[in-house]
Design a protein around this motif. Structure first.
Motif, mmCIF file in Angstrom:
data_model
loop_
_atom_site.group_PDB
_atom_site.id
_atom_site.type_symbol
_atom_site.label_atom_id
_atom_site.label_comp_id
_atom_site.label_asym_id
_atom_site.label_seq_id
_atom_site.Cartn_x
_atom_site.Cartn_y
_atom_site.Cartn_z
ATOM 1 N N PRO A 1 7.026 -4.061 -12.329
ATOM 2 C CA PRO A 1 7.838 -4.704 -11.286
ATOM 3 C C PRO A 1 7.105 -4.669 -9.945
ATOM 4 C CG PRO A 1 8.678 -2.505 -11.714
ATOM 5 C CD PRO A 1 7.488 -2.693 -12.615
ATOM 6 N N LEU A 2 7.222 -5.728 -9.163
ATOM 7 C CA LEU A 2 6.699 -5.704 -7.798
ATOM 8 C C LEU A 2 7.490 -4.661 -7.023
ATOM 9 C CD1 LEU A 2 6.588 -9.560 -7.182
ATOM 10 C CD2 LEU A 2 4.659 -8.063 -7.749
ATOM 11 N N PRO A 3 6.875 -4.035 -6.002
ATOM 12 C CA PRO A 3 7.642 -3.057 -5.209
ATOM 13 C C PRO A 3 8.944 -3.638 -4.679
ATOM 14 C CG PRO A 3 5.321 -3.034 -4.580
ATOM 15 C CD PRO A 3 5.476 -4.142 -5.574
ATOM 16 N N VAL A 4 8.886 -4.893 -4.215
ATOM 17 C CA VAL A 4 10.095 -5.494 -3.653
ATOM 18 C C VAL A 4 11.162 -5.692 -4.730
ATOM 19 C CG1 VAL A 4 9.269 -7.884 -3.855
ATOM 20 C CG2 VAL A 4 10.930 -7.317 -2.121
ATOM 21 N N ALA A 5 10.727 -5.974 -5.955
ATOM 22 C CA ALA A 5 11.692 -6.166 -7.041
ATOM 23 C C ALA A 5 12.335 -4.829 -7.399
ATOM 24 C CB ALA A 5 10.999 -6.770 -8.253
ATOM 25 N N PHE A 6 11.532 -3.756 -7.368
ATOM 26 C CA PHE A 6 12.084 -2.431 -7.655
ATOM 27 C C PHE A 6 13.097 -2.051 -6.565
ATOM 28 C CE2 PHE A 6 12.163 2.173 -7.409
ATOM 29 C CZ PHE A 6 12.407 2.494 -8.733
ATOM 30 N N TRP A 7 12.726 -2.321 -5.321
ATOM 31 C CA TRP A 7 13.627 -2.009 -4.196
ATOM 32 C C TRP A 7 14.957 -2.726 -4.380
ATOM 33 C CZ3 TRP A 7 14.431 1.190 -0.297
ATOM 34 C CH2 TRP A 7 15.264 0.805 0.740
ATOM 35 N N THR B 1 9.160 6.367 -12.151
ATOM 36 C CA THR B 1 10.209 5.848 -13.059
ATOM 37 C C THR B 1 9.647 4.921 -14.144
ATOM 38 O OG1 THR B 1 10.685 4.187 -11.370
ATOM 39 C CG2 THR B 1 12.237 5.999 -11.548
ATOM 40 N N ILE B 2 10.350 4.957 -15.268
ATOM 41 C CA ILE B 2 10.105 4.000 -16.360
ATOM 42 C C ILE B 2 11.335 3.089 -16.410
ATOM 43 C CG2 ILE B 2 9.808 3.715 -18.858
ATOM 44 C CD1 ILE B 2 8.592 6.481 -19.007
ATOM 45 N N ASP B 3 11.088 1.785 -16.536
ATOM 46 C CA ASP B 3 12.214 0.842 -16.646
ATOM 47 C C ASP B 3 12.300 0.349 -18.088
ATOM 48 O OD1 ASP B 3 11.743 0.908 -13.866
ATOM 49 O OD2 ASP B 3 10.522 -0.928 -14.013
ATOM 50 N N ILE B 4 13.503 0.316 -18.580
ATOM 51 C CA ILE B 4 13.769 -0.314 -19.891
ATOM 52 C C ILE B 4 14.688 -1.498 -19.626
ATOM 53 C CG2 ILE B 4 14.930 0.010 -22.131
ATOM 54 C CD1 ILE B 4 12.474 1.693 -22.032
ATOM 55 N N LYS B 5 14.378 -2.612 -20.238
ATOM 56 C CA LYS B 5 15.246 -3.779 -20.038
ATOM 57 C C LYS B 5 15.530 -4.452 -21.381
ATOM 58 C CE LYS B 5 14.309 -4.983 -15.314
ATOM 59 N NZ LYS B 5 13.316 -5.596 -14.489
ATOM 60 N N ALA C 1 0.843 -1.206 0.000
ATOM 61 C CA ALA C 1 0.000 0.000 0.000
ATOM 62 C C ALA C 1 0.875 1.251 0.000
ATOM 63 C CB ALA C 1 -0.913 -0.018 1.213
ATOM 64 N N ALA C 2 1.952 1.243 0.808
ATOM 65 C CA ALA C 2 2.814 2.430 0.899
ATOM 66 C C ALA C 2 3.510 2.716 -0.427
ATOM 67 C CB ALA C 2 3.852 2.230 2.001
ATOM 68 N N SER C 3 3.774 1.671 -1.211
ATOM 69 C CA SER C 3 4.479 1.872 -2.487
ATOM 70 C C SER C 3 3.542 2.408 -3.564
ATOM 71 C CB SER C 3 5.067 0.559 -2.978
ATOM 72 O OG SER C 3 4.024 -0.299 -3.405
ATOM 73 N N GLY C 4 2.238 2.272 -3.326
ATOM 74 C CA GLY C 4 1.276 2.693 -4.351
ATOM 75 C C GLY C 4 0.930 1.582 -5.320
ATOM 76 N N THR D 1 9.230 13.636 -14.162
ATOM 77 C CA THR D 1 8.703 14.608 -13.192
ATOM 78 C C THR D 1 7.317 14.196 -12.683
ATOM 79 O OG1 THR D 1 8.041 15.879 -15.098
ATOM 80 C CG2 THR D 1 9.971 16.677 -13.910
ATOM 81 N N GLU D 2 6.536 13.563 -13.541
ATOM 82 C CA GLU D 2 5.172 13.155 -13.172
ATOM 83 C C GLU D 2 5.161 11.678 -12.768
ATOM 84 O OE1 GLU D 2 2.636 15.340 -13.498
ATOM 85 O OE2 GLU D 2 4.190 16.772 -14.139
ATOM 86 N N GLN D 3 4.060 11.243 -12.122
ATOM 87 C CA GLN D 3 3.901 9.806 -11.887
ATOM 88 C C GLN D 3 3.674 9.111 -13.233
ATOM 89 O OE1 GLN D 3 1.226 8.287 -8.866
ATOM 90 N NE2 GLN D 3 0.965 6.371 -9.999
ATOM 91 N N VAL D 4 4.483 8.132 -13.527
ATOM 92 C CA VAL D 4 4.338 7.413 -14.794
ATOM 93 C C VAL D 4 4.050 5.926 -14.601
ATOM 94 C CG1 VAL D 4 5.655 8.894 -16.356
ATOM 95 C CG2 VAL D 4 6.870 7.291 -14.876
ATOM 96 N N ARG D 5 4.160 5.463 -13.361
ATOM 97 C CA ARG D 5 3.895 4.042 -13.105
ATOM 98 C C ARG D 5 2.387 3.835 -13.219
ATOM 99 N NH1 ARG D 5 7.635 0.559 -13.317
ATOM 100 N NH2 ARG D 5 8.984 1.574 -11.805
ATOM 101 N N GLU D 6 1.967 3.047 -14.215
ATOM 102 C CA GLU D 6 0.532 2.930 -14.493
ATOM 103 C C GLU D 6 -0.107 1.698 -13.867
ATOM 104 O OE1 GLU D 6 -0.374 4.010 -18.787
ATOM 105 O OE2 GLU D 6 1.805 4.158 -18.717
ATOM 106 N N PHE D 7 0.656 0.735 -13.491
ATOM 107 C CA PHE D 7 0.132 -0.508 -12.909
ATOM 108 C C PHE D 7 -0.820 -1.238 -13.847
ATOM 109 C CE2 PHE D 7 1.213 2.125 -9.192
ATOM 110 C CZ PHE D 7 2.215 1.333 -8.682
ATOM 111 N N ALA D 8 -0.729 -0.956 -15.125
ATOM 112 C CA ALA D 8 -1.557 -1.685 -16.089
ATOM 113 C C ALA D 8 -0.675 -2.752 -16.717
ATOM 114 C CB ALA D 8 -2.093 -0.744 -17.146
#
Ligand SMILES: Cc1cc2nc3c(=O)[nH]c(=O)nc-3n(C[C@H](O)[C@H](O)[C@H](O)COP(=O)(O)OP(=O)(O)OC[C@H]3O[C@@H](n4cnc5c(N)ncnc54)[C@H](O)[C@@H]3O)c2cc1C
Length: 576
Positions: free
Chosen positions: A402-408, A434-438, A20-23, A365-372
């Motif tokens: 990514p799961l919050p724990v994976a991002f951490w 953040t946006i991740d590219i892999k 919940a804290a990670s959003g 600068t903006e929230q970009v994590r969409e969780f979709a």
């Protein structure tokens, strides 16, 4: 909040409060609407069958369906069991991507491996240790929990040695078959499995016979940002092909875009793998059975011919006679089983490879994590080949949520605050903005990266475990540095206020979930293990049809190539 150490933080980001804290949220509202049909299995061990297929994963599923459709009497023997959506669960610390003390889709405790550390020491590791190089051990194999990126290899991937030469110390080689040989099989798999994508967007490949059976997954807000950035850089982009229903298909629904995909089962069964396509169809034909919870311990070989297999199930040993045996146990276990069965070819177990991965993270600068979900919405194949001074290259794309724990964990090594309140704020800023590219790098194989039998450690069946040693060739690490910089460049062009790349700096053993190469295909028994039809040299009724046969592993994810090869091998085998 009391002061936490690193392990506490990992547990926190996987706990309900941390999530919940990670959003982090799941856009399906957390609903687990499992509508799976599963795969019917048998409980009686037969004594005679026509074809035994060892392993019910990517290659095994295709072999079973194709041979059953051709009228062969088939038995698929799988070490793991059927794991339902509920069995696999949604635990952030126990899944097939993040695993602490256990993962969800096996293998479980009964099968350790031994790794040779860079300092030469041997260490016994359990399946959830990354050095074990686990994929999955269940009905469906890796495809039960994979992300489903369904890439075709590039024509040049089949001609790496003649394109680039052979770097000192590497076993880089050409395949004995070409992209053109495999193209019709890629096409059949894309349609029979169910892949969404856009054929006209695959401009890095020869023209497709027909379009994918489903259009790409819907773009995200970041897709447009990344697309415009790539255009500004002069790079081409495309929607990644995915083995996911973008529309209802095969009596199963479309993806609900939940944030749980890679490492988990799909809550609505919209992700397509062997478990919900090829295996149930094979059984429905009436010509195939699946025997689960059965470990094949040996292929019985007498006078250059296999007579069948020995397996252990519920503590009982059984022998099954068969005219043909097909190994689809994954690149590490197939090599191990062949060694346990007395197959002795100089290349067996060598050239273990996978993909060295690079990543870049860009803060906006903006929230970009969409969780979709599933997440991958735009890729660039600009850097697969033709990179000055680099052997091959790789593909880049925005990644699975990514799961919050994976991002951490991914941010380990970056400056992070130390006080509890600041850490939560930092996570909300970085994770949500953040946006991740892999991207996977074309691994440059080394003959010293290998599977052998350990001389002292045995598994629960009393058999020598796989011993893994060696490292990828240094050229793979050079390519990784190159591709990492490209990933950072993409994010900077997309407006990142800060962007940083992550890539290994030293050779290490590559394999993991993309493991391949231990039974490479070729004409010559001194430099390869199977012939171009998948038959083991000198052992015509034993075939290999999994990622083991890959000569090289491309600069993209490998499962579609394993399935296309299995389709080709089955076609050749079924010919009257
Ligand atoms: C979390 C995750 C994400 C992934 N994402 C992607 C992706 O997006 N795209 C992609 O291309 N690839 C992806 N992969 C990799 C992909 O799943 C593998 O490349 C593919 O499954 C390999 O197929 P295979 O036939 O070689 O072996 P597997 O699918 O691993 O199947 C081998 C099976 O053999 C069984 N077995 C082994 N030994 C024995 C024995 N002695 N007796 C009986 N059974 C045995 C195992 O239990 C297993 O079920 C992912 C994998 C994972 C785990």
């Amino acid at each position: 909040m009391t002061n936490r150490n690193e392990a506490d933080w990992i547990r926190f980001w996987a706990s309900p409060e941390g999530i919940a804290a990670s959003g982090f949220r799941s856009s399906d509202g957390g609903l687990a609407v499992a509508v799976e049909r599963g795969v019917p299995t048998v409980d009686v061990v037969p004594t005679d069958v026509e074809v035994i297929i060892i392993g019910a994963g990517a290659g095994g599923g295709v072999m079973a369906e194709r041979l059953a459709a051709a009228g062969r009497n088939v038995l698929v023997v799988e070490w793991g069991s059927w794991l339902s959506f509920d069995d696999l669960g949604r635990n952030h610390l126990v899944n097939q991507r993040v695993a602490f003390g256990r993962h969800s889709a096996g293998p479980f405790e009964e099968a350790p491996r031994v790794v040779i550390n860079p300092d030469g020491t041997a260490q016994t590791v359990m399946p959830w240790d990354p050095r074990y190089h686990a994929n999955a051990a269940t009905i469906g194999g890796g495809t039960r929990v994979y992300g489903g990126q369904a890439w075709r290899f590039n024509p040049l991937d089949f001609q790496m040695a003649s394109t680039y030469g052979i770097p000192e110390g590497s076993s880089l080689a050409d395949w004995p078959i070409s992209y053109a040989d495999l193209a019709p099989h890629y096409d059949r798999i894309e349609h029979d499995l169910g892949v969404c994508g856009s054929a006209v967007a695959m401009t890095h490949l020869p023209t497709y016979q027909r379009d994918y059976p489903m259009p790409p997954i819907s773009p995200l807000a970041r897709t447009d940002t990344l697309s415009r950035a790539a255009e500004g850089l002069g790079w081409s982009t495309l929607p990644p092909p995915l083995a996911i229903n973008s529309a209802p298909r095969d009596s199963r629904p479309a993806c609900t875009e939940c944030a749980y995909c890679v490492g988990f089962a799909c809550p609505v069964d919209a992700k397509n793998g062997s478990h919900n396509t090829f295996l149930p169809r094979a059984v429905a034909s009436g010509n195939a059975n699946v025997l689960s919870r059965a470990m094949v311990t040996k292929i019985n070989i007498v006078d250059g011919k296999a007579s069948g297999i020995t397996l252990v199930r519920d503590g009982h040993e059984s022998v099954i006679r068969a005219a043909t045996v097909v190994c689809c146990a994954g690149a590490i276990e197939t090599a191990r089983l062949l060694m346990l069965s007395g197959v002795d070819l100089p290349m067996l177990g060598r050239n273990l490879q996978g993909h060295v991965y690079v990543a870049a993270v860009g803060r906006m600068t903006e929230q970009v994590r969409e969780f979709a979900g599933p997440g991958p919405s735009i890729a660039s194949n600009q850097w697969l080949h033709g990179n000055d001074g680099i052997i091959g290259g790789g593909m880049l794309l925005d990644d699975f949520v990514p799961l919050p724990v994976a991002f951490w964990q991914m941010m380990d090594g970056r400056p992070r605050p130390t006080s509890d309140d600041e850490i939560v704020k930092w996570m909300r800023t970085y994770y949500l903005h953040t946006i991740d590219i892999k991207g996977p790098i074309q691994d440059i194989p080394s003959p010293e990266s290998r599977v052998t039998l350990d001389p002292s450690v045995t598994d629960a069946f009393g058999l020598p475990v796989a011993r893994l040693s060696g490292a990828t060739h240094p050229e793979s690490i050079r390519s990784a540095a190159f591709l990492k910089d490209k990933a950072v460049e993409w994010l900077q062009a997309a407006g990142a206020v800060e962007a940083w790349g992550l890539a290994p700096t030293k050779p290490y053993l590559s394999g993991g979930q993309h493991q391949a190469g231990t039974c490479r295909m070729g004409e010559d028994p001194t430099t390869s293990v199977v012939d171009p039809a998948g038959r083991i040299h000198g052992l015509a009724n034993v075939l290999v049809a999994d990622t083991s046969v890959h000569v090289t592993n491309g600069g993209v994810n490998p499962f579609l190539t394993a399935m296309a090869l299995a389709d080709r091998t089955a076609t050749l085998l079924a010919r009257p």
